[in-house]
Every structure is written in structure tokens, then in C-alpha cells.
Design an enzyme around this catalytic site. Sequence first.
Site, short mmCIF file in Angstrom:
data_model
loop_
_atom_site.label_atom_id
_atom_site.label_comp_id
_atom_site.label_asym_id
_atom_site.label_seq_id
_atom_site.Cartn_x
_atom_site.Cartn_y
_atom_site.Cartn_z
N CYS A 201 0.79 -1.23 0.00
CA CYS A 201 0.00 0.00 0.00
C CYS A 201 0.82 1.29 0.00
O CYS A 201 0.27 2.38 -0.06
CB CYS A 201 -0.94 0.00 1.19
SG CYS A 201 -2.00 -1.46 1.23
N HIS A 339 -2.48 8.46 5.75
CA HIS A 339 -2.63 7.08 5.29
C HIS A 339 -3.90 6.49 5.88
O HIS A 339 -4.58 5.73 5.19
CB HIS A 339 -1.42 6.24 5.68
CG HIS A 339 -1.55 4.81 5.26
ND1 HIS A 339 -1.58 4.43 3.94
CD2 HIS A 339 -1.67 3.66 5.98
CE1 HIS A 339 -1.71 3.12 3.85
NE2 HIS A 339 -1.76 2.62 5.08
N HIS A 372 -9.83 2.22 0.41
CA HIS A 372 -8.38 2.00 0.39
C HIS A 372 -8.00 1.36 -0.94
O HIS A 372 -8.30 0.19 -1.19
CB HIS A 372 -7.99 1.09 1.55
CG HIS A 372 -6.51 0.93 1.75
ND1 HIS A 372 -5.58 1.50 0.91
CD2 HIS A 372 -5.79 0.25 2.69
CE1 HIS A 372 -4.37 1.18 1.31
NE2 HIS A 372 -4.47 0.42 2.39
#
Length: 444
Positions: A201, A339, A372
Site C-alpha cells: 500500500c 494514510h 483503500h
Amino acid sequence: MDDVLITGLGALSPLGAGTDAFWRGMHAADTAPLRVPDPLAHMDHPLMYLVPEADVPDGPEEQDGLPLGRGSRFALAAAREAVLDAGLAGPSAPDTGRDRGRGAAQDAGRDTGQDAGRDAGPDAPRAGLDPRAGLDPRAGLDPRRVAVALSSGMGDTDLHEGWWTGQAPASGRWAPTFPVASVVGGWFGAQGVNTCVSNACAASGYALSVAADLIRSGEADVVIAGGAEAYSRVALGCFNRLGAIDPERCRPFSAERRGTVFGEGAAVLVLESAAHARARGARTVYGRLAGAGWSCDAYHATAPEPSGAQIERAMREALREAGAGGGSGPGGLGFVMPHGTGTELNDVVESRVLGALAPRTPLYSVKALIGHTGGAAGAFAALAAALVLHHKTLPPNVPIGEPDPECAVPLPSGSAPMTGGYGLVNAYAFGGNNISLVFGEAAA
């Protein structure tokens, strides 16, 4: 050191095709995940923020004889818009017989003058230019100095999943799982570095940093950079088995959060040296990539290190390199794209570091808006940061419900003017991979 400028943007997201749709969606602040239309998604929470079916590219199905999956097609759609937006797309060319398909961004051209051409809308291509064409030789581009740095966490895994289960006809050709960079590079004839970054990620944050390094080192004049991610049954099933999927929506920093929810799409930025942009007369500069900081927790395969020492190190290094300070004004930090995924420890650790480093700086949660997006998450945050810097406005956050008292970060519920000239983007990943990027306003 020559500035690294952002001269083009492209997006395909759960908000629709194009950066105009993305910017409008940021202001609407009203999204929700959907049940994935996959009869084999036998899992507790088969939820995802999906690209609208009407905007899913219907091609190309292959390139140079190799089958392409959803991730590669997403990457091409966003890259074509970004290159067109930067004024680097070639003029209309005769049909060579190569099946490049339509793609969501084929009609996404727009006038991108100093006002970003927002009145033109996403369906108004510039006269005489064809998003199916390659790079424009009239822009003074040396293809050997055009690079590609794209990322993906799962690549074209959907293609292989279809073959494994018999849902898609078996192909007589082998297809790589991570072709996104080479597909885009081949489309445009980019003969510089073509690299696909895949450290989970944090991948597209790393890809953007690699792109900036290529420019600053003199290896490239222009880099097509960003990330793409598409639905993968394997990825969603694994996170369900980990108990890391929220049964309702992605709500980072909320007291009621119960995990993350994935999203899909692609975000691409054209990064360019300031000298090259000036020489060719680039129409629009959205901002500049002013600083980057990398680190690794070296702690655990999936969990963040509880003290947050390494994510703080990455943030401080990026701010130092950019010359960004605290407080308001041109030299201050105006916003943070965190994040924050909606997982318990991740949000708490990042909040504590931000509370110490930038306690009053407002946050904008891209993941609360589109979920996400895995290997594309850093690129979507960077895209959002570039739009905020360009418009000098921070849109409202998607409501997350009651905030977690352990996550004492400001998440404004209404639009607000920027109060500083810089924005911080964070992206973290399994394996403890961390990156922070600082974006600054374009020079007057």
C-alpha cells in the site's frame, strides 16, 4: 536542484472517469461501498468502492498479443488523460490496425489553461488531438527521456483469477501479473525507465518518489507516474480472513471503525523537470513534488510499529527536504492527506505522530471518500493534494461519525481555503514500508 513539477493529471475512480469527476466528488463528500458483482466472492463482507460500470474501459483487451486485465486498462485510461492534460499527447493519427480500445479516458480531454478548463467538462477533447495517439513530437520530447513509474498491489490478478476458476476463456498466451508500467510505456513509446513498484500500500508513493529521483538525477525529463488497482477476489478474501474489513464503509479515525474497505481505480500524474516544462511552454502547473522521505519499521509483517518512530522519521525527512515549516503562510503546512485506513492501530499511531508534528493542520481523508485503493492509494492522495494546491481549497471530509478520542486529528466537515503552501501525503504498507511526500504550490 531543478523543481519537479506536476503538469498533468488523470484519474479513473469510484467517483467516475476524469479528474473533474474526482474533484466534484471530493466536494460532494457522499460515497458508499457496493457489494462486488462476483458470484464466487464467498466471504463475510464482499464490499468495495467500485469504478462505475459505465466508466470501466472496454479495452484494450490485449497489447502486442498479451491479454490485459482490469488494472492495466485502468492505468491506461488515467495515463491517457494525464498525458493529454499535460499537452503531450500526439495529434490524431491514421488507424494502424492496432486494437487500443476505447477506454474511459478517450473522451476525457479538456482545455487545461490557467483556470484548469473546468467549465469545459470531461467530455470536451482539445481540437486535433487524439487520446489514442502517442506522445506529441511537437512538444520537443525525446522518447528516451520519458520514463514510466507506476505501481499496483495486485496488478492484473483478476485476469488470472478468471482463468483459474473458468470464468474467463483460457488464453493461449502467458500474461504477467504486473504489466502496468510496461503497458503504459509501450502505449506512449516511452523509452526511458519503465518500472512497476509493488511494495503493497506504499507502492504508488514510492513510484512518485522514484519518478522525482529520475528527474533530479538527470535520467528523465518527463515521468508518467502513479498507481492502479482493481478488484481482486484473492485480496478481498484475504483481508476478510484477517478480520480487517469494515462491514459498513471506510471510516478512518472513527470510534466505530472496524477495519478498512478497498477501492479500485487509477491515478496518474505527469511529473516534469521545471526546465523542460518552461522550454516547451507547459500550459498548466498544478504544483510541485517538493520533498520525500522513506523509512521501514523493520518490526512486523503486517502491524505498524507502535511508537511510530519510523513514520515520524519519513514525515520529518520529507518536510525537511521541501523546506516546509509549521504554521500558516506560504512556507507552512496547509493540509495532510493521511494514510489512515480505518484499522485500529494504524490510525492511532499515525494520529499520535501528526498530533506531535502538525497538531493544528487539517486532514483530508481520501480513503473515507473512495476506500483503500491499495497500491494506488498514495497516487490518489497525491492527485487530491495537487487539486487542492491548484484550487487553493480543501474540500469537506466524508462524515465518519463519532471521532475516536485516541485519534485527535482535525477532520474539517466543510470546505476551507488553504492556509499554507504545502501538503503532506502519507502512505504505509505491510512489511513496515513507509513513505511521506510533500507537495508545494507552483511558483508564481
